[in-house]
Design a protein around this motif. Structure first.
Motif, PDB file in Angstrom:
ATOM      1  N   HIS A  22       0.855  -1.196   0.000  1.00  0.00           N
ATOM      2  CA  HIS A  22       0.000   0.000   0.000  1.00  0.00           C
ATOM      3  C   HIS A  22       0.885   1.238   0.000  1.00  0.00           C
ATOM      4  N   HIS A  82       1.303   5.664  -1.491  1.00  0.00           N
ATOM      5  CA  HIS A  82       0.615   6.912  -1.855  1.00  0.00           C
ATOM      6  C   HIS A  82       1.384   7.573  -3.007  1.00  0.00           C
ATOM      7  N   HIS A 116      -6.792   9.116  -0.954  1.00  0.00           N
ATOM      8  CA  HIS A 116      -5.896   8.415  -0.027  1.00  0.00           C
ATOM      9  C   HIS A 116      -4.725   7.743  -0.747  1.00  0.00           C
TER      10      HIS A 116
END
Ligand SMILES: [Zn+2]
Length: 253
Positions: free
Chosen positions: A117, A119, A191
């Motif tokens: 995960h 960004h 997000h």
């Protein structure tokens, strides 16, 4: 065996946190790997992907995290105490990331062994824009489909932690019903991004291609907007035997 998984997870994390790629900076993002049926590694809270060390990973029990996940009415303090109790090594000071729930539920999917995960600035440029949902409503070029699957799971903005894990799980189940397969990418509005892989290498490949896709999408909005492939073209690429062969070459399922 778990040592091999740990080393692959560390290498994957450092690649995803490499400042040159601009996928995650400071303490952004988190990674994990399935160890066996009972446990998985997840990045500890407050650690940096780019310099991740073995002591920055926590081994966590699926069962204990799923017990917490089923309880919808916990306070922040109860969640924090619950995550601490899910650690196999209670001696270690490292705390599982608040996104541990998100990682745990995604290991319910068949064939998923590593999760990254991040960004990425390029992806968040799209996800933080007025056109986020539209931009991810179609596919733009063949290699996008080969590496990132026929579509991403798209999740409208949700409070991080337990609420986000529930929203991602619902959207993911709906994707599996629609496409008859597990997703490779999850786009979380305002997000960031999740890559789901059977190997550490696949997670890196998916992240790299998703960043390229995001740059292409941003470019199309300067040229009148995206021209998506037709569903016939998408299905043709998605089921071509030679494309499947290419996938096997690159450690892609
Ligand atoms: Zn995040």
């Amino acid at each position: 065996m778990s040592e091999k998984i740990l080393n692959e997870l560390l290498a994957m994390s450092r690649t995803l946190g490499d400042p040159g790629f601009d996928y995650a900076i400071l303490g952004e993002g988190n990674t994990s790997a399935r160890i066996d049926e009972e446990t998985f590694y997840v990045k500890a809270s407050g650690t940096a992907l780019g310099t991740l060390q073995a002591q920055d990973l926590v081994q966590v029990s699926f069962e204990r995290v799923f017990d917490l996940f089923a309880n919808q009415s916990m306070t922040d303090a109860e969640i924090s105490a619950g995550l601490k109790s899910a650690k196999l090594n209670q001696e270690s000071a490292a705390m599982p990331s608040v996104e541990t729930f998100l990682h745990a539920v995604l290991y319910r999917l068949k064939g998923i062994n590593f999760i990254g995960h991040t960004h990425p600035t390029a992806v968040n440029t799209i996800l933080c824009s007025q056109h986020a949902a539209e931009a991810y409503s179609g596919s733009l070029f063949p290699d996008q489909i080969v590496y990132c699957g026929p579509a991403p799971v798209y999740v409208p903005y949700t409070d991080p932690g337990l609420p986000l894990a529930h929203a991602v799980w619902e959207a993911t189940r709906s994707f599996c019903d629609t496409w008859g397969e597990v997703p490779k990418t999850i786009m979380m509005q305002n997000h960031g991004f999740i890559a789901l892989g059977d190997s550490a290498n696949e997670v890196v490949n998916i992240t790299q291609m998703s960043v390229k896709v995001a740059r292409v999408i941003a470019g199309t909005y300067a040229m009148g907007g995206p021209h998506f492939l037709s569903s016939d073209a998408l299905n043709r690429i998605h089921t071509r035997p030679d494309e499947h062969y290419r996938k096997s070459l690159w450690g892609t399922r």
